[in-house]
Design an enzyme around this catalytic site. Structure first.
Site, PDB file in Angstrom:
ATOM      1  N   CYS A   1      -0.572  -0.832  -1.183  1.00 59.38           N
ATOM      2  CA  CYS A   1      -0.909  -0.841   0.003  1.00 59.38           C
ATOM      3  C   CYS A   1      -1.137  -1.650   1.148  1.00 59.38           C
ATOM      4  O   CYS A   1      -0.795  -1.173   2.483  1.00 59.38           O
ATOM      5  CB  CYS A   1      -2.127   0.086   0.168  1.00 59.38           C
TER       6      CYS A   1
ATOM      7  N   GLU B   1      -9.076   6.258   0.774  1.00 54.76           N
ATOM      8  CA  GLU B   1      -8.349   4.762   0.587  1.00 54.76           C
ATOM      9  C   GLU B   1      -6.608   5.623   0.703  1.00 54.76           C
ATOM     10  O   GLU B   1      -5.713   5.882  -0.149  1.00 54.76           O
ATOM     11  CB  GLU B   1      -8.587   3.842  -0.411  1.00 54.76           C
TER      12      GLU B   1
END
Length: 368
Positions: A301, A267
């Site tokens: 993010c 990720e």
């Protein structure tokens, strides 16, 4: 999770920058303490040393994986119900000691205590879901046969992989790694976790908490260190790696895993935009943009990095956003809404973004 943090908010074609004051960073990156094999962690808001931790060698990482391999044989035989009971007990520890853990998170990576406590609270639901639903999700089930095998019966079953290596980030040091750790444990695997060098104390806290509810075997171990420790974990014979971090580091982890064809889940960071059209609810848009851009000091993010506003709503939106952002304060105190920038190197990145915006005709409307 994200190492290209942009506190510049560009709205519409005018390139206007909306900025918050950021206090001078006194924080230092984890550095050698002068003793071989250790590193220091400093509070990013004050610069004070909050801990000294060992740099695990490749041999030590390999030993941890070996212990995890032995523990996996025992853990996998406990069954879903007993593993769920242990995970529920772990959840209880997190809930009862939420403020203790939040204080440690604040010390190591700088987020406000309230934000840290919220992060722990969010992960409690993840643990509860895994403990309750792992058996239903992973139990064997019948599957249809194709025409070529119509005379056969099919069943799909799931077996634990064995040992899972987890390499976690610093920006959400509890929620993000536990998203991998808890589901791996619920499925019958054991875990070796390498936390970020900016938040190793949080990882060790979680390890001790898990040991309280699973004292028999080391089903969840932590190895602290630098990037070399993460590389060693990727090469230590684990059965799968779960990585959260920058794209650049993910490529290095992927290359290390490729040497042994170890499966990898990565990720990485994002480049996130908000689009505000003519028919948008501007109050809702301002609230959403403010939260997304400044929560966790923008270190997420999925945090907003830029905003595109319909030209007919641009001036109105901008005025409301300035009013909303203006009162916010950044700093290490309890009264501040925004914490410190965790990685000292990112302060220079942010300053470069601001200079670039100004050089291109942007304006500083808040802070500066």
């Amino acid at each position: 999770m994200h190492d290209d943090l942009d506190h510049t908010l560009e709205a519409g074609g005018a390139g206007t920058a909306v900025l918050l004051d950021e206090p001078d960073s006194q924080a230092l990156a984890p550095v050698s303490s002068g003793h071989s094999g250790t590193f220091q962690v400093r509070n990013p808001g004050t610069g004070e040393v909050v801990g000294t931790y060992p740099v695990a060698t490749a041999v030590e990482v390999q030993a941890a994986v070996g212990r995890a391999r032995e523990a996996a044989e025992w853990w996998s035989t406990l069954g879903f119900a007993e593993r769920g009971r242990r995970l529920d007990a772990f959840r209880g520890i997190l809930a009862r000691r939420i403020h203790e853990l939040a204080a440690l998170m604040r010390e190591e990576m700088g987020k406000p205590h309230s934000d840290a406590a919220l992060e722990v609270a969010v992960v409690l639901d993840h643990i509860a879901w895994a403990a309750k639903h792992a058996e239903k999700t992973l139990s064997p089930r019948r599957t249809r046969s194709g025409l070529a095998t119509i005379h056969l019966k099919g069943r799909v079953g799931y077996q634990p992989l064995g040992v899972i290596g987890v390499i976690g980030p610093w920006n959400f040091p509890v929620m993000t790694p536990l998203g991998s750790v808890i589901f791996a444990l619920a499925a019958g695997n054991t875990v070796v976790f390498k936390p970020s060098e900016f938040s190793p104390g949080v990882g060790l806290w979680l390890e001790r908490a898990m040991a309280e509810v699973v004292p028999e075997q080391p089903v969840f171990q932590v190895v602290t260190g630098t990037g070399a420790t993460g590389a060693a974990l990727s090469r230590a014979g684990v059965d799968k790696v779960s990585f959260t971090g920058s794209t650049a580091t993910a490529k290095k982890v992927m290359a290390a895993c490729a040497e042994s064809l170890t499966p990898l889940v990565a990720e990485c960071g994002g480049k996130d935009a908000v689009i505000i059209d003519r028919d948008a609810d501007l109050d809702a848009a301002v609230d959403g943009v403010t939260w997304s851009a400044f929560a966790n000091a923008g270190q997420a993010c999925i945090g907003t990095e830029r905003v595109y506003v319909h030209q007919d709503r641009y001036e109105d939106f901008l005025a409301r956003l300035v009013d909303r952002v203006g009162p916010l304060q950044a700093g290490p105190g309890d009264e501040k809404q925004i914490g410190a920038i965790t990685m000292p190197s990112q302060v220079g990145v942010i300053e470069a973004h601001v200079r670039d915006a100004l050089d291109r005709g942007g304006r500083v409307l808040v802070g500066g």
